[in-house]
Design an enzyme around this catalytic site. Structure first.
Site, mmCIF file in Angstrom:
data_model
loop_
_atom_site.group_PDB
_atom_site.id
_atom_site.type_symbol
_atom_site.label_atom_id
_atom_site.label_comp_id
_atom_site.label_asym_id
_atom_site.label_seq_id
_atom_site.Cartn_x
_atom_site.Cartn_y
_atom_site.Cartn_z
ATOM 1 N N GLY A 47 -6.138 5.735 1.757
ATOM 2 C CA GLY A 47 -5.284 4.768 1.084
ATOM 3 C C GLY A 47 -5.823 3.374 1.363
ATOM 4 O O GLY A 47 -7.016 3.214 1.621
ATOM 5 N N SER A 49 -6.045 0.694 3.932
ATOM 6 C CA SER A 49 -5.817 0.743 5.377
ATOM 7 C C SER A 49 -4.956 -0.413 5.882
ATOM 8 O O SER A 49 -4.129 -0.235 6.781
ATOM 9 C CB SER A 49 -7.151 0.771 6.132
ATOM 10 O OG SER A 49 -7.921 -0.380 5.846
ATOM 11 N N CYS A 79 -10.793 8.764 5.201
ATOM 12 C CA CYS A 79 -10.990 7.422 4.678
ATOM 13 C C CYS A 79 -10.210 6.404 5.519
ATOM 14 O O CYS A 79 -10.601 6.116 6.641
ATOM 15 C CB CYS A 79 -10.607 7.360 3.196
ATOM 16 S SG CYS A 79 -11.219 5.890 2.345
ATOM 17 N N ILE A 143 -14.189 6.470 -2.031
ATOM 18 C CA ILE A 143 -13.431 5.453 -2.750
ATOM 19 C C ILE A 143 -13.229 4.247 -1.827
ATOM 20 O O ILE A 143 -12.463 4.318 -0.869
ATOM 21 C CB ILE A 143 -12.077 5.994 -3.231
ATOM 22 C CG1 ILE A 143 -12.279 7.230 -4.118
ATOM 23 C CG2 ILE A 143 -11.304 4.908 -3.995
ATOM 24 C CD1 ILE A 143 -10.990 7.903 -4.540
ATOM 25 N N HIS A 203 -12.891 11.849 0.665
ATOM 26 C CA HIS A 203 -11.576 12.417 0.326
ATOM 27 C C HIS A 203 -11.679 13.902 -0.059
ATOM 28 O O HIS A 203 -11.724 14.224 -1.253
ATOM 29 C CB HIS A 203 -10.966 11.658 -0.853
ATOM 30 C CG HIS A 203 -10.525 10.268 -0.546
ATOM 31 N ND1 HIS A 203 -9.218 9.948 -0.240
ATOM 32 C CD2 HIS A 203 -11.207 9.106 -0.518
ATOM 33 C CE1 HIS A 203 -9.112 8.647 -0.041
ATOM 34 N NE2 HIS A 203 -10.313 8.108 -0.189
ATOM 35 N N GLU A 205 -9.355 15.975 -0.114
ATOM 36 C CA GLU A 205 -8.115 16.343 -0.811
ATOM 37 C C GLU A 205 -8.191 16.106 -2.313
ATOM 38 O O GLU A 205 -7.330 16.589 -3.071
ATOM 39 C CB GLU A 205 -6.926 15.581 -0.216
ATOM 40 C CG GLU A 205 -6.817 14.121 -0.585
ATOM 41 C CD GLU A 205 -7.716 13.200 0.220
ATOM 42 O OE1 GLU A 205 -7.574 11.966 0.064
ATOM 43 O OE2 GLU A 205 -8.561 13.694 1.007
#
Length: 253
Positions: A47, A49, A79, A143, A203, A205
């Protein structure tokens, strides 16, 4: 049934919960310190941070998160979560951000540049392939990603990324260094493990490949918490690998 907590302040926590569900494991959203008492393992998702750190500070989560890590419970940061777990972070905004710590490493926030410099790459993952089977590579989704610059002797490097000449080697608000600028580093670390802590700069996920989640569930089993449930979940995932899976969230294939 054992459950895995997923820090749900901001970022891709829903995607992690969906990945766990595909392995037959229940993930629960964690937003308050007292909720950590009901779980035996935790995923800190990707996300923004700085936003995540501000929300964690607002909810007074940092002392509880540090205690959770210090108790030796399995924690995986992806991340922004990797930044959270690092003992030291550089390339931060003015004033920096609070860290949980635990991983003896130095990370560079936004090492690969800004949002428009996000990319995907095939990573060599011999340890993951050895433990989980499948191909020797993993499709990493980066990302606005961090990278690990240094690690201590107790840290195991699970994946690194060779820097092509058109990629940023070092980026901050003040300076951007390309490979032509005589920076000697040719590879950067993007996945590490230290004891019961796991960190990935990318990532998992956001892909259809659940091997990193399966790997983490085996870490949970190995510390003796949620043993039978994690083992059954991984076994069921392996037995159903040849069947078409219905995904309940958008993912990259």
């Amino acid at each position: 049934m054992a459950v895995v907590g997923v820090l749900a302040l901001q970022g891709s926590f829903n995607e992690h919960i969906a990945a766990l569900r595909r392995l037959g494991m229940k993930g629960v959203e964690i937003r308050k310190p007292e909720q950590l008492q009901s779980i035996s393992s935790l995923i800190i998702p990707g996300g923004e941070s700085t936003s995540m750190a501000k929300l964690a500070e607002f909810h007074n989560l940092f002392p509880a998160l540090r205690e959770f890590v210090q108790m030796g419970k399995p924690v995986w940061g992806t991340c922004a979560g990797l930044i959270f777990l690092a003992n030291k972070a550089v390339g931060q905004k003015d004033g920096g951000q609070e860290l949980v710590g635990g991983l003896n490493c130095t990370v560079h926030r936004n090492y690969f540049g800004s949002q428009i410099q996000s990319f995907e790459a095939e990573l060599l993952v011999p340890e993951l392939a050895s433990q989980e089977g499948g191909p020797e590579t993993f499709r990493g989704v980066f990302i606005r990603a961090p990278a690990v610059l240094e690690v201590g002797p107790e840290v195991e490097v699970l994946a690194d990324y060779p820097i092509p000449s058109n990629k940023v080697l070092y980026s901050s608000s003040a300076v951007e260094i390309q490979e032509e600028s005589a920076v000697p580093e040719k590879k950067v670390i993007v996945a590490i493990k230290q004891g019961n802590l796991l960190g990935t700069a990318f990532h998992p996920e956001l892909t259809a490949d659940t091997r990193w989640h399966s790997y983490f569930l085996k870490m949970v089993r190995d510390v003796g918490e949620g043993t039978s449930n994690a083992t059954v979940a991984v076994s069921e995932a392996a037995s159903s690998s040849d069947r078409q899976t219905k995904y309940d969230l958008p993912i990259f294939r």
